[in-house]
Structure formats: structure tokens, C-alpha cells
Write a protein that holds these residues in place. Structure first.
Motif, mmCIF file in Angstrom:
data_model
loop_
_atom_site.group_PDB
_atom_site.id
_atom_site.type_symbol
_atom_site.label_atom_id
_atom_site.label_comp_id
_atom_site.label_asym_id
_atom_site.label_seq_id
_atom_site.Cartn_x
_atom_site.Cartn_y
_atom_site.Cartn_z
ATOM 1 N N LEU A 239 15.415 44.839 26.215
ATOM 2 C CA LEU A 239 15.887 44.588 24.361
ATOM 3 C C LEU A 239 16.964 45.686 23.545
ATOM 4 C CD1 LEU A 239 17.332 42.316 22.359
ATOM 5 C CD2 LEU A 239 15.181 43.150 21.181
ATOM 6 N N THR A 240 16.050 46.857 23.305
ATOM 7 C CA THR A 240 16.039 47.927 22.982
ATOM 8 C C THR A 240 17.386 49.294 23.877
ATOM 9 O OG1 THR A 240 14.131 49.032 23.268
ATOM 10 C CG2 THR A 240 14.454 48.126 21.242
ATOM 11 N N ILE A 241 17.016 49.403 25.040
ATOM 12 C CA ILE A 241 17.727 50.015 25.413
ATOM 13 C C ILE A 241 19.381 49.319 25.637
ATOM 14 C CG2 ILE A 241 18.724 49.750 28.231
ATOM 15 C CD1 ILE A 241 16.965 50.471 29.232
ATOM 16 N N LEU A 242 19.398 47.890 25.949
ATOM 17 C CA LEU A 242 20.652 47.602 25.407
ATOM 18 C C LEU A 242 21.132 47.500 24.129
ATOM 19 C CD1 LEU A 242 23.205 45.558 26.253
ATOM 20 C CD2 LEU A 242 22.050 43.295 25.387
ATOM 21 N N LEU A 243 20.958 47.340 23.307
ATOM 22 C CA LEU A 243 20.609 47.420 21.209
ATOM 23 C C LEU A 243 21.540 49.461 21.378
ATOM 24 C CD1 LEU A 243 18.387 45.550 19.184
ATOM 25 C CD2 LEU A 243 20.771 44.877 19.924
ATOM 26 N N SER A 244 20.849 49.973 22.296
ATOM 27 C CA SER A 244 20.556 51.318 21.417
ATOM 28 C C SER A 244 21.711 51.960 22.616
ATOM 29 C CB SER A 244 19.294 52.054 22.221
ATOM 30 O OG SER A 244 19.057 53.674 22.058
ATOM 31 N N ALA A 245 22.019 51.347 23.718
ATOM 32 C CA ALA A 245 23.372 51.779 24.229
ATOM 33 C C ALA A 245 24.294 51.413 23.761
ATOM 34 C CB ALA A 245 22.958 51.352 25.831
ATOM 35 N N LEU A 246 24.301 50.096 23.448
ATOM 36 C CA LEU A 246 25.599 50.104 22.571
ATOM 37 C C LEU A 246 25.791 50.889 20.585
ATOM 38 C CD1 LEU A 246 25.250 46.359 23.417
ATOM 39 C CD2 LEU A 246 26.894 48.406 24.232
ATOM 40 N N LEU A 293 13.911 52.500 24.067
ATOM 41 C CA LEU A 293 14.711 53.990 22.976
ATOM 42 C C LEU A 293 15.193 55.182 24.161
ATOM 43 C CD1 LEU A 293 13.946 52.673 19.508
ATOM 44 C CD2 LEU A 293 15.792 52.218 20.589
ATOM 45 N N GLY A 294 13.148 55.788 24.203
ATOM 46 C CA GLY A 294 13.362 56.249 25.001
ATOM 47 C C GLY A 294 13.922 56.134 26.370
ATOM 48 N N PHE A 295 14.473 55.730 26.756
ATOM 49 C CA PHE A 295 15.023 54.909 28.124
ATOM 50 C C PHE A 295 16.914 54.837 27.578
ATOM 51 C CE2 PHE A 295 11.684 51.803 30.051
ATOM 52 C CZ PHE A 295 11.308 52.957 30.632
ATOM 53 N N ALA A 296 17.093 54.452 26.726
ATOM 54 C CA ALA A 296 18.783 54.540 26.054
ATOM 55 C C ALA A 296 18.804 56.082 25.714
ATOM 56 C CB ALA A 296 18.900 53.616 25.185
ATOM 57 N N ARG A 300 22.404 57.598 27.395
ATOM 58 C CA ARG A 300 23.497 58.201 26.264
ATOM 59 C C ARG A 300 23.182 60.115 26.907
ATOM 60 N NH1 ARG A 300 20.837 56.171 22.264
ATOM 61 N NH2 ARG A 300 19.113 57.587 21.395
ATOM 62 N N GLU A 301 22.527 60.560 27.839
ATOM 63 C CA GLU A 301 22.951 61.710 28.094
ATOM 64 C C GLU A 301 23.183 61.851 29.228
ATOM 65 O OE1 GLU A 301 18.982 63.459 28.617
ATOM 66 O OE2 GLU A 301 18.022 63.789 26.785
ATOM 67 N N LEU A 302 23.125 60.720 30.357
ATOM 68 C CA LEU A 302 23.813 60.812 31.609
ATOM 69 C C LEU A 302 25.519 60.046 31.096
ATOM 70 C CD1 LEU A 302 21.570 58.982 33.870
ATOM 71 C CD2 LEU A 302 22.363 61.686 33.993
ATOM 72 N N GLY A 303 26.096 59.542 30.198
ATOM 73 C CA GLY A 303 27.078 58.832 29.939
ATOM 74 C C GLY A 303 27.062 57.566 29.790
ATOM 75 N N LEU A 304 27.922 56.496 29.586
ATOM 76 C CA LEU A 304 27.579 55.058 29.852
ATOM 77 C C LEU A 304 29.892 55.186 30.259
ATOM 78 C CD1 LEU A 304 25.979 53.340 27.472
ATOM 79 C CD2 LEU A 304 25.266 53.319 29.913
ATOM 80 N N PRO A 305 29.990 54.088 31.228
ATOM 81 C CA PRO A 305 30.876 53.882 32.055
ATOM 82 C C PRO A 305 31.351 53.096 30.987
ATOM 83 C CG PRO A 305 29.501 52.703 33.186
ATOM 84 C CD PRO A 305 29.076 53.098 32.345
ATOM 85 N N LYS A 306 32.777 53.386 30.990
ATOM 86 C CA LYS A 306 33.770 52.286 30.125
ATOM 87 C C LYS A 306 34.618 51.032 30.515
ATOM 88 C CE LYS A 306 36.339 56.329 27.927
ATOM 89 N NZ LYS A 306 37.728 56.765 28.540
ATOM 90 N N ARG A 307 33.989 51.310 31.831
ATOM 91 C CA ARG A 307 34.053 50.038 32.506
ATOM 92 C C ARG A 307 32.620 49.200 33.299
ATOM 93 N NH1 ARG A 307 36.211 49.747 37.204
ATOM 94 N NH2 ARG A 307 36.829 47.760 37.434
ATOM 95 N N GLY A 308 32.775 48.082 32.697
ATOM 96 C CA GLY A 308 31.199 47.077 33.567
ATOM 97 C C GLY A 308 30.579 47.857 32.965
#
Length: 372
Positions: A239-246, A293-296, A300-308
């Protein structure tokens, strides 16, 4: 004059070389204006660069006088200095993140009146190569007219480029599909849990009670308890991976990392005190929110793709879960076997919990107060 793996590359490099001979004779032949030949190839997460450097251009890299004639023995004797020199001046970034570089190989090839030092540099990136930039800063401090003649293979295509004082980088862009993103983030999730010692320590502390539950209750009860705890942890950190990544939930990194450290000590202390594990389900869920939140933060350091984006997040989380299952699948049989000997089992659980408690305090001091 310049070796290559196949005829196509050889022809391309020869054409480049004769172009410089014809239009820039001083650049190609004179010592004042030097040329380095570079062949690079990009594949998966790795960019490999093979540099051919004339012996007359090696004096600064080896720390030798400019007028001294360089021999192969000099290069072999000072190969570490040469490697460090090259890696400081040739670098790679993927999606604006630096890639780790190493010197894989050093060889020699003859040329008229001397030799080439052939250095193979390998750059490993955290994510698969997508928007990659190769930076080339060799010898411009000695010679503003220096040029690097490059041939790059990427995505099944061959690209030619000339590095100059005013043009020191080359961008390589490759289009990636959703499936490639999914595989990439699945691997990243597995790698992170394998090297995330604080998360592994937390799971170990939770798992240590299985032996006593197996011995004092039924087998089904012990396995059911662990399944419930792991499910609670999985749901909460997902849950927090998703919320924090967004960027919907973001907390200070120092607070998150310090709390993760304390979560290890809290569970370890419960093991030492013989605390009943039933109430751990709720606590595990709450601590799992912080671990997520630690996983997220890693994402964030690795960067998230714009697609998918959602698919990548799910794949990363699946990779984390696969790593957790592997850990539990390794520990559970051992703890069940150990439970046959009650005193030995309690001794192992107590000793391990004390070590985890100490590790928790070290993590906390380091993260909360910046102590090394």
C-alpha cells in the motif's frame, strides 16, 4: 589499423580514420592533436567501451614525464593508475543515474612506431539502458584539438560519433516495452530485498517464533500464524509503496529509516521477553507501512518510468515478495527441525534476538544521528 569484432565495424572505423587523415592531418598523426578510437556496445543494463589509446598519449595517465618514451612494461606496472584515470574521465549515466564503471581488461596492439593500449571499460547500470549518456573527457586538458572517434552498437543499430572539446557526450535512446519494464522492476525488487538487510532482519525476527509455535501448538497453527503475519506485512508495504511512489504519501527519509531500525529491535525484544505472538499481526501491519516507504525511497532513487507505471510498481513489489518467500522457505524448515530440542531452540532464538536488538540500535544511531 583499428581492430574490430566484425567487418562492418572495421570499415566504419577505417572510414572515420581516413577522413581525419585527409581533413585533419595534424589531429590524426601529430602528437599535439591526438585521437583515441573507441568502440562501445550497449546491452541490457551494461555499456561496454573499448578504447585504443596510442602510447604517445599515455604519459599523464601513467604519471610519467611527457618526453619519456612509454613502454608496455610502464603501462603494465602502472595499470591501476591508468584504470583510475580512464574511469574518472569516461563515465555513463542512464536516466540521469550514474552507472558503476570498472576496467575489465587491458591489452596491447601494435601500431607504426609504437603500440595501442587497449582498455575495456564496463559500466553497469541499476536499470536497463533506456536514455543513456556516454561522457568522454579524455585528454582535452592537454590538447583542445583532441578527438575521440567512436562507433556505438545499440538496439541492433550502429552509430558513429566524434567526441570533441565542445561535444563531450553522446546520448543513446532505446525504446522499451511494458513487458521489458515489468521484467526490469521484478529484478530490481528481488535485488533490493536480497540486499535490504534491515528488511531481512525484521522478517527474521518475526520468523524466529515459528519453532515454539510448532512445538507448543499444532503445525497448522504455526504455519497459519506465519501466513497471517507475512500477509499483513505484504499488504501494508504494498500500500505505501504505491502511495509513496505516486507522491501521495511522503515522509522524511531520516524518520522512515530510523523507524525501520526500531521495528527490528521491537520484535527482537518481544522474542527475548517471550511475548505472545498473536498481537504481532497488527504491529506487523503498522511497521509494514513504514517499510513500504523505505522500499518506495529506493524506487524514487532508481526513477520510475513514464509508461507502465502501475505495472512496474506491481512487478517491483512482486520481486520483493519472491525474495521474502525465498527467505522464509529457507528458514522455516531449519526452525521446525530445531524445535525438536526445546532448550537448544530457545537458546538459538534468544541469542539471535539479542544480536538483532544490537543491530537495530546500531542502525538507529547511524540513521537518526548520522553516526558512522
Amino acid at each position: 589499423m583499428f581492430p574490430s569484432r566484425n567487418n562492418a565495424l572495421g570499415v566504419a572505423l577505417c572510414c572515420q580514420f581516413f577522413f581525419f587523415l585527409f581533413f585533419h592531418p595534424h589531429t590524426a598523426l601529430g602528437h599535439q592533436s591526438s585521437v583515441v578510437f573507441l568502440r562501445a556496445s550497449a546491452e541490457n543494463r551494461t555499456l561496454t567501451a573499448v578504447l585504443h589509446i596510442a602510447d604517445t598519449d599515455l604519459y599523464e595517465a601513467l604519471g610519467l614525464p611527457a618526453k619519456q618514451k612509454i613502454t608496455q612494461a610502464d603501462v603494465e606496472r602502472r595499470h591501476q593508475a591508468l584504470s583510475q584515470y580512464l574511469l574518472q574521465r569516461v563515465s555513463v549515466k542512464n536516466l540521469s543515474l550514474s552507472c558503476q564503471g570498472v576496467t575489465q581488461k587491458l591489452a596491447f596492439e601494435p601500431r607504426s612506431a609504437g603500440f595501442f593500449a587497449v582498455a575495456t571499460l564496463r559500466f553497469s547500470c541499476a536499470r536497463s539502458l533506456e536514455h543513456t549518456e556516454l561522457f568522454y573527457n579524455l585528454f582535452f586538458d592537454l590538447d583542445l584539438l583532441h578527438q575521440g572517434v567512436a562507433v556505438l552498437e545499440a538496439g541492433g543499430q550502429t552509430q558513429q560519433h566524434v567526441f570533441r572539446n565542445t561535444q563531450r557526450s553522446l546520448v543513446v535512446s532505446q525504446t522499451r516495452g511494458l513487458w521489458e519494464y515489468a521484467i526490469d522492476y521484478l529484478r530490481l525488487g528481488m535485488e533490493h530485498i536480497a540486499t535490504g538487510y534491515d528488511h531481512l532482519a525484521f522478517l527474521l525476527a518475526l520468523t524466529l517464533v515459528v519453532g515454539s509455535l510448532w512445538r507448543e501448538h499444532s503445525h497448522g497453527y504455526a504455519l497459519g500464524h506465519m501466513l497471517t503475519v507475512v500477509t499483513a506485512f505484504t499488504l501494508s508495504h504494498s500500500l505505501t509503496i504505491l502511495l509513496s511512489a505516486l507522491d501521495l504519501v511522503v515522509l522524511p527519509s531520516r524518520f522512515v529509516e530510523s523507524t525501520i531500525a526500531l521495528s527490528i529491535g521491537y520484535v527482537a525484544l518481544g522474542n527475548i521477553r517471550g511475548e505472545t505472538p498473536q498481537r504481532r499481526v497488527v504491529l506487523t501491519f503498522l511497521f509494514g507501512l513504514i517499510h513500504g516507504l523505505g522500499f518506495a525511497s529506493v524506487l524514487r532513487e532508481l526513477g520510475l518510468p513514464k509508461r507502465g507505471l502501475v505495472l512496474s510498481l506491481l512487478s517491483f513489489n512482486l520481486g520483493v515478495e519472491m525474495g521474502q518467500i525465498l527467505l522464509l522457505g529457507t528458514l522455516l524448515p531449519f526452525l521446525v527441525w530445531l524445535s525438536k530440542w526445546e532448550r537448544l531452540s530457545k537458546l538459538v532464538v534468544s541469542a539471535t534476538s539479542w544480536m538483532l536488538l544490537g543491530l537495530s540500535l546500531l542502525f538507529f544511531l547511524e540513521r537518526a544521528f548520522g553516526m558512522e
